[in-house]
Design a protein around this motif. Structure first.
Motif, PDB file in Angstrom:
ATOM      1  N   THR A   1       0.842  -1.187   0.000  1.00  0.00           N
ATOM      2  CA  THR A   1       0.000   0.000   0.000  1.00  0.00           C
ATOM      3  C   THR A   1       0.878   1.238   0.000  1.00  0.00           C
ATOM      4  N   GLN A   2       0.381   2.240  -0.676  1.00  0.00           N
ATOM      5  CA  GLN A   2       1.134   3.489  -0.764  1.00  0.00           C
ATOM      6  C   GLN A   2       1.035   4.215   0.570  1.00  0.00           C
ATOM      7  N   PRO A   3       2.165   4.696   1.096  1.00  0.00           N
ATOM      8  CA  PRO A   3       2.113   5.425   2.362  1.00  0.00           C
ATOM      9  C   PRO A   3       1.250   6.680   2.228  1.00  0.00           C
TER      10      PRO A   3
ATOM     11  N   ALA B   1       4.050  17.131   0.279  1.00  0.00           N
ATOM     12  CA  ALA B   1       4.626  16.153  -0.655  1.00  0.00           C
ATOM     13  C   ALA B   1       5.971  16.630  -1.188  1.00  0.00           C
ATOM     14  N   PHE B   2       6.131  17.924  -1.322  1.00  0.00           N
ATOM     15  CA  PHE B   2       7.387  18.447  -1.848  1.00  0.00           C
ATOM     16  C   PHE B   2       8.521  18.335  -0.835  1.00  0.00           C
ATOM     17  N   ALA B   3       8.183  18.324   0.440  1.00  0.00           N
ATOM     18  CA  ALA B   3       9.205  18.086   1.459  1.00  0.00           C
ATOM     19  C   ALA B   3       9.765  16.681   1.307  1.00  0.00           C
ATOM     20  N   LEU B   4       8.894  15.745   0.982  1.00  0.00           N
ATOM     21  CA  LEU B   4       9.326  14.365   0.756  1.00  0.00           C
ATOM     22  C   LEU B   4      10.280  14.297  -0.440  1.00  0.00           C
ATOM     23  N   LEU B   5       9.963  15.002  -1.510  1.00  0.00           N
ATOM     24  CA  LEU B   5      10.841  15.039  -2.680  1.00  0.00           C
ATOM     25  C   LEU B   5      12.186  15.671  -2.333  1.00  0.00           C
TER      26      LEU B   5
ATOM     27  N   LEU C   1       5.250  11.098  -7.052  1.00  0.00           N
ATOM     28  CA  LEU C   1       4.808  12.489  -6.953  1.00  0.00           C
ATOM     29  C   LEU C   1       3.354  12.680  -7.378  1.00  0.00           C
ATOM     30  N   LEU C   2       3.001  12.233  -8.554  1.00  0.00           N
ATOM     31  CA  LEU C   2       1.655  12.502  -9.054  1.00  0.00           C
ATOM     32  C   LEU C   2       0.593  11.810  -8.209  1.00  0.00           C
ATOM     33  N   HIS C   3       0.897  10.633  -7.710  1.00  0.00           N
ATOM     34  CA  HIS C   3      -0.046   9.928  -6.837  1.00  0.00           C
ATOM     35  C   HIS C   3      -0.214  10.680  -5.523  1.00  0.00           C
ATOM     36  N   ALA C   4       0.866  11.283  -5.044  1.00  0.00           N
ATOM     37  CA  ALA C   4       0.810  11.995  -3.764  1.00  0.00           C
ATOM     38  C   ALA C   4       0.006  13.286  -3.853  1.00  0.00           C
TER      39      ALA C   4
END
Length: 172
Positions: free
Chosen positions: A33-35, A43-47, A125-128
């Protein structure tokens, strides 16, 4: 202009990492499963974190990934010290060419590693950033976009890190 072998090496690194990510890593963990990104987390912090990790992995190997830039850098300094402007311009061009060729290969490697990391963590990215209830982008495209965004983000992070390391100490 970089030569064909430099460009080929950069894209081969990118393609190799992407294909391994899609056909090996995603197949092994594809059903995971996607986190879910916490509401207080961007989401950009994750990137940014992914790009920073990859930059730290690639950086020690950067000198080996392209032509030697230390020799033209030393020759440039010597020409500038001697006041030989024509020689300095020649050495400046050689240094720029060496750094550009290395940048292409490191970009390809960073992008390939980003694809591997995104597939391994099942974070794209796009999923997030898209609505979970709406139509989703194909995984292969989402992974490629994520790899390209994160791989491209390693260069500015490297530049910032280099400037911070080379900043003179505060005389306070």
């Amino acid at each position: 202009m970089p030569n064909f072998s430099t460009i080929a090496a950069g894209f081969a690194s990118l393609l190799g990492g992407y294909l391994i990510a899609v056909f090996v890593v995603h197949q092994a963990w594809g059903d995971a499963t996607q986190p879910q990104i916490a509401t207080s987390f961007n989401a950009f912090a994750l990137l940014f974190v992914m790009a920073l990790a990859i930059e730290r992995i690639v950086q020690p190997f950067a000198p080996a990934l392209g032509p030697d830039s230390a020799t033209p850098a030393a020759a440039l300094q010597a020409a500038q010290a001697a006041g030989n402007q024509a020689q300095a311009n020649t050495e400046r061009a050689a240094l720029s060419k060496a750094r550009n060729r290395t940048a292409i290969v490191t970009w390809g490697l960073a992008t390939g590693l980003a694809c591997l990391l995104a597939a391994g963590t099942n974070i794209t990215l796009l999923h997030a950033i898209t609505d979970r209830q709406g139509t989703q982008v194909a995984y292969w495209l989402d992974l490629l976009v994520t790899g390209l965004v994160v791989g491209a983000g390693t260069k500015p992070i490297n530049d910032l890190w280099t400037r911070l390391q080379n900043k003179p100490a505060d005389p306070a």
